[in-house]
Design a protein around this motif. Structure first.
Motif, PDB file in Angstrom:
ATOM      1  N   LYS A 144      54.386 -48.558 -33.391  1.00 10.78           N
ATOM      2  CA  LYS A 144      55.407 -48.976 -32.444  1.00 10.78           C
ATOM      3  C   LYS A 144      56.640 -49.442 -33.193  1.00 10.78           C
ATOM      4  O   LYS A 144      56.541 -50.125 -34.214  1.00 10.78           O
ATOM      5  CB  LYS A 144      54.865 -50.102 -31.560  1.00 10.78           C
ATOM      6  N   VAL A 145      57.806 -49.055 -32.704  1.00  7.18           N
ATOM      7  CA  VAL A 145      59.072 -49.510 -33.260  1.00  7.18           C
ATOM      8  C   VAL A 145      59.914 -50.060 -32.124  1.00  7.18           C
ATOM      9  O   VAL A 145      60.078 -49.424 -31.088  1.00  7.18           O
ATOM     10  CB  VAL A 145      59.828 -48.368 -33.967  1.00  7.18           C
ATOM     11  N   GLU A 146      60.446 -51.276 -32.332  1.00  9.50           N
ATOM     12  CA  GLU A 146      61.322 -51.900 -31.349  1.00  9.50           C
ATOM     13  C   GLU A 146      62.707 -52.088 -31.959  1.00  9.50           C
ATOM     14  O   GLU A 146      62.840 -52.631 -33.061  1.00  9.50           O
ATOM     15  CB  GLU A 146      60.788 -53.270 -30.936  1.00  9.50           C
ATOM     16  N   LYS A 168      60.254 -44.252 -35.633  1.00 13.03           N
ATOM     17  CA  LYS A 168      59.019 -43.552 -35.283  1.00 13.03           C
ATOM     18  C   LYS A 168      59.382 -42.105 -34.995  1.00 13.03           C
ATOM     19  O   LYS A 168      60.132 -41.816 -34.068  1.00 13.03           O
ATOM     20  CB  LYS A 168      58.348 -44.185 -34.073  1.00 13.03           C
ATOM     21  N   THR A 169      58.879 -41.186 -35.811  1.00  7.36           N
ATOM     22  CA  THR A 169      59.168 -39.770 -35.670  1.00  7.36           C
ATOM     23  C   THR A 169      57.938 -39.040 -35.142  1.00  7.36           C
ATOM     24  O   THR A 169      56.882 -39.643 -34.925  1.00  7.36           O
ATOM     25  CB  THR A 169      59.581 -39.162 -37.014  1.00  7.36           C
ATOM     26  N   ASP A 170      58.057 -37.731 -34.979  1.00  7.75           N
ATOM     27  CA  ASP A 170      56.908 -36.928 -34.546  1.00  7.75           C
ATOM     28  C   ASP A 170      55.777 -36.972 -35.572  1.00  7.75           C
ATOM     29  O   ASP A 170      54.614 -36.711 -35.250  1.00  7.75           O
ATOM     30  CB  ASP A 170      57.329 -35.475 -34.318  1.00  7.75           C
ATOM     31  N   MET A 175      60.658 -44.434 -43.309  1.00  8.74           N
ATOM     32  CA  MET A 175      62.076 -44.641 -43.575  1.00  8.74           C
ATOM     33  C   MET A 175      62.788 -43.290 -43.496  1.00  8.74           C
ATOM     34  O   MET A 175      62.496 -42.374 -44.255  1.00  8.74           O
ATOM     35  CB  MET A 175      62.280 -45.269 -44.956  1.00  8.74           C
ATOM     36  N   THR A 176      63.708 -43.176 -42.578  1.00 12.26           N
ATOM     37  CA  THR A 176      64.439 -41.915 -42.410  1.00 12.26           C
ATOM     38  C   THR A 176      65.728 -41.884 -43.218  1.00 12.26           C
ATOM     39  O   THR A 176      66.255 -40.814 -43.501  1.00 12.26           O
ATOM     40  CB  THR A 176      64.770 -41.673 -40.933  1.00 12.26           C
ATOM     41  N   LYS A 177      66.225 -43.058 -43.594  1.00 12.65           N
ATOM     42  CA  LYS A 177      67.417 -43.108 -44.443  1.00 12.65           C
ATOM     43  C   LYS A 177      67.518 -44.463 -45.122  1.00 12.65           C
ATOM     44  O   LYS A 177      66.966 -45.464 -44.642  1.00 12.65           O
ATOM     45  CB  LYS A 177      68.684 -42.826 -43.637  1.00 12.65           C
ATOM     46  N   ALA A 195      64.302 -36.305 -45.169  1.00 17.62           N
ATOM     47  CA  ALA A 195      63.890 -35.388 -44.111  1.00 17.62           C
ATOM     48  C   ALA A 195      62.687 -34.581 -44.571  1.00 17.62           C
ATOM     49  O   ALA A 195      62.193 -34.736 -45.685  1.00 17.62           O
ATOM     50  CB  ALA A 195      65.044 -34.460 -43.739  1.00 17.62           C
ATOM     51  N   GLY A 196      62.216 -33.701 -43.692  1.00 16.81           N
ATOM     52  CA  GLY A 196      61.083 -32.852 -44.035  1.00 16.81           C
ATOM     53  C   GLY A 196      59.895 -33.121 -43.143  1.00 16.81           C
ATOM     54  O   GLY A 196      59.913 -33.991 -42.262  1.00 16.81           O
ATOM     55  N   ASP A 197      58.836 -32.361 -43.368  1.00 20.52           N
ATOM     56  CA  ASP A 197      57.638 -32.479 -42.546  1.00 20.52           C
ATOM     57  C   ASP A 197      56.849 -33.752 -42.826  1.00 20.52           C
ATOM     58  O   ASP A 197      56.128 -34.239 -41.956  1.00 20.52           O
ATOM     59  CB  ASP A 197      56.731 -31.256 -42.769  1.00 20.52           C
ATOM     60  N   LEU A 198      56.958 -34.283 -44.046  1.00 16.66           N
ATOM     61  CA  LEU A 198      56.218 -35.480 -44.402  1.00 16.66           C
ATOM     62  C   LEU A 198      57.027 -36.721 -44.066  1.00 16.66           C
ATOM     63  O   LEU A 198      58.181 -36.841 -44.446  1.00 16.66           O
ATOM     64  CB  LEU A 198      55.873 -35.481 -45.893  1.00 16.66           C
ATOM     65  N   CYS A 199      56.417 -37.627 -43.345  1.00 13.78           N
ATOM     66  CA  CYS A 199      57.050 -38.904 -43.024  1.00 13.78           C
ATOM     67  C   CYS A 199      56.455 -39.930 -43.977  1.00 13.78           C
ATOM     68  O   CYS A 199      55.529 -40.663 -43.628  1.00 13.78           O
ATOM     69  CB  CYS A 199      56.769 -39.270 -41.565  1.00 13.78           C
TER      70      CYS A 199
END
Length: 251
Positions: A144-146, A168-170, A175-177, A195-199
C-alpha cells in the motif's frame, strides 16, 4: 554514509533469509521543531539491538538529512540522532549485543491519529515538536502507498541531498525515480528514473534510507543506488560530472 558499511548489511540479509520486500513500513511527516519547519520519515521494523524505529529527517532551511534510531513503546517514541560516520557504524552497522539505550535522546514523541507531538531536547535547548502524517508505504502485506512518498536517504554531499520517490506499480512497490536536491537552492536539479519490468530499485537494504550510498573516488562524488535481485543484490554507480553538474551512470 560511506559504502564500506554495505557488506555488513549484506551479511545480515543473507543470515535473515528474508527477501528485501516485506520489511518497509514507512510514514512521512512534516511540521516543525520549535519555529523551524522540518520533514521527517520513520520506518518501523525490528532492526536488532532493541531498535524498532529508524528514520531520517531534515530542517527545511538546511536540507541536510540526519539519521535517526530509536524505540517505540505503545504510542510513545524515543528517537536518537546519529552524529557522524563513527556513530553510524557503531549503532546501525555493528549494533549492540546488550541493546542500545535511548534514554537522553533528543526526541520524545507521542503518536496520535496521523500526528506526532512531543519535544526535542538537547543541552539547554528545548523545543516543542508538532508533525502531521503526509504519506506512507507498507509492503509488509499486500502493498500500500499513501500520498507521495519521498524517502530522504541518509547519503548526501556538501551540496546535494537525495530523495527516492516510491510508487506502487504493476510490478510492486519500488523507487521509480531519484531526485537530486540542491541544498542551497532547495530545489530538484536532476531526476534519475528507473524503468523496466523489474521493480527493484531502492528495495535492498533493511533500512530503506540506506538504499543510496555516497563515496568519493579521486575527489569525485559517487552515488550508488541499490537494487534487489533475489540474491545479495547489486548497485549502479552515478558519478558527478563537474562540467555538466549532473550525475552520470558509470559503465
Amino acid at each position: 554514509m560511506v559504502r564500506q558499511f554495505v557488506s555488513a548489511v549484506f551479511c545480515l540479509l543473507l543470515l535473515s533469509g528474508k527477501a528485501s520486500a516485506g520489511w518497509y513500513h514507512v510514514e512521512n511527516y512534516e511540521g516543525s521543531i520549535g519555529p523551524n519547519p522540518v520533514h521527517l520519515s520513520l520506518q518501523t521494523h525490528t532492526f536488532g539491538s532493541g531498535i524498532t524505529v529508524q528514520g531520517s529527517y531534515f530542517y527545511d532551511a538546511k536540507q541536510s538529512p540526519i539519521a535517526l534510531y530509536g524505540k517505540a513503546s505503545g504510542t510513545s517514541l524515543a528517537l536518537c540522532e546519529i552524529a557522524d560516520d563513527k556513530e553510524f557504524e557503531r549503532v546501525i552497522v555493528m549494533g549492540s549485543k546488550t541493546g542500545l539505550d535511548t534514554a537522553g535522546c533528543p526526541f520524545s514523541l507521542e503518536l496520535g491519529d496521523g500526528v506526532l507531538t512531543g519535544s526535542w531536547n538537547k543541552g539547554a535547548d528545548k523545543f516543542p515538536v508538532s508533525l502531521r502524517k503526509v504519506a506512507g508505504l507498507d509492503d509488509t502485506g499486500e502493498g500500500k502507498v499513501e500520498g507521495t512518498v519521498e524517502i530522504p536517504f541518509w547519503a548526501q554531499t556538501a551540496t546535494d541531498r537525495f530523495a527516492g520517490v516510491y510508487l506502487k506499480t504493476d510490478n510492486g512497490i519500488c523507487m521509480t525515480k531519484m531526485q537530486i536536491i540542491n541544498k542551497k537552492r532547495k530545489k530538484v536539479v536532476q531526476t534519475i528514473k528507473f524503468a523496466g519490468d523489474l521493480c527493484n530499485a531502492g528495495m535492498l537494504m533493511t533500512p530503506i534510507y540506506w538504499n543510496v550510498q555516497k563515496s568519493v573516488e579521486r575527489g569525485k562524488d559517487i552515488i550508488s543506488v541499490n537494487f534487489y535481485d533475489g540474491r545479495a543484490g547489486y548497485e549502479m554507480d552515478y558519478a558527478f560530472d563537474r562540467k555538466t553538474k549532473k550525475y552520470r551512470l558509470r559503465k
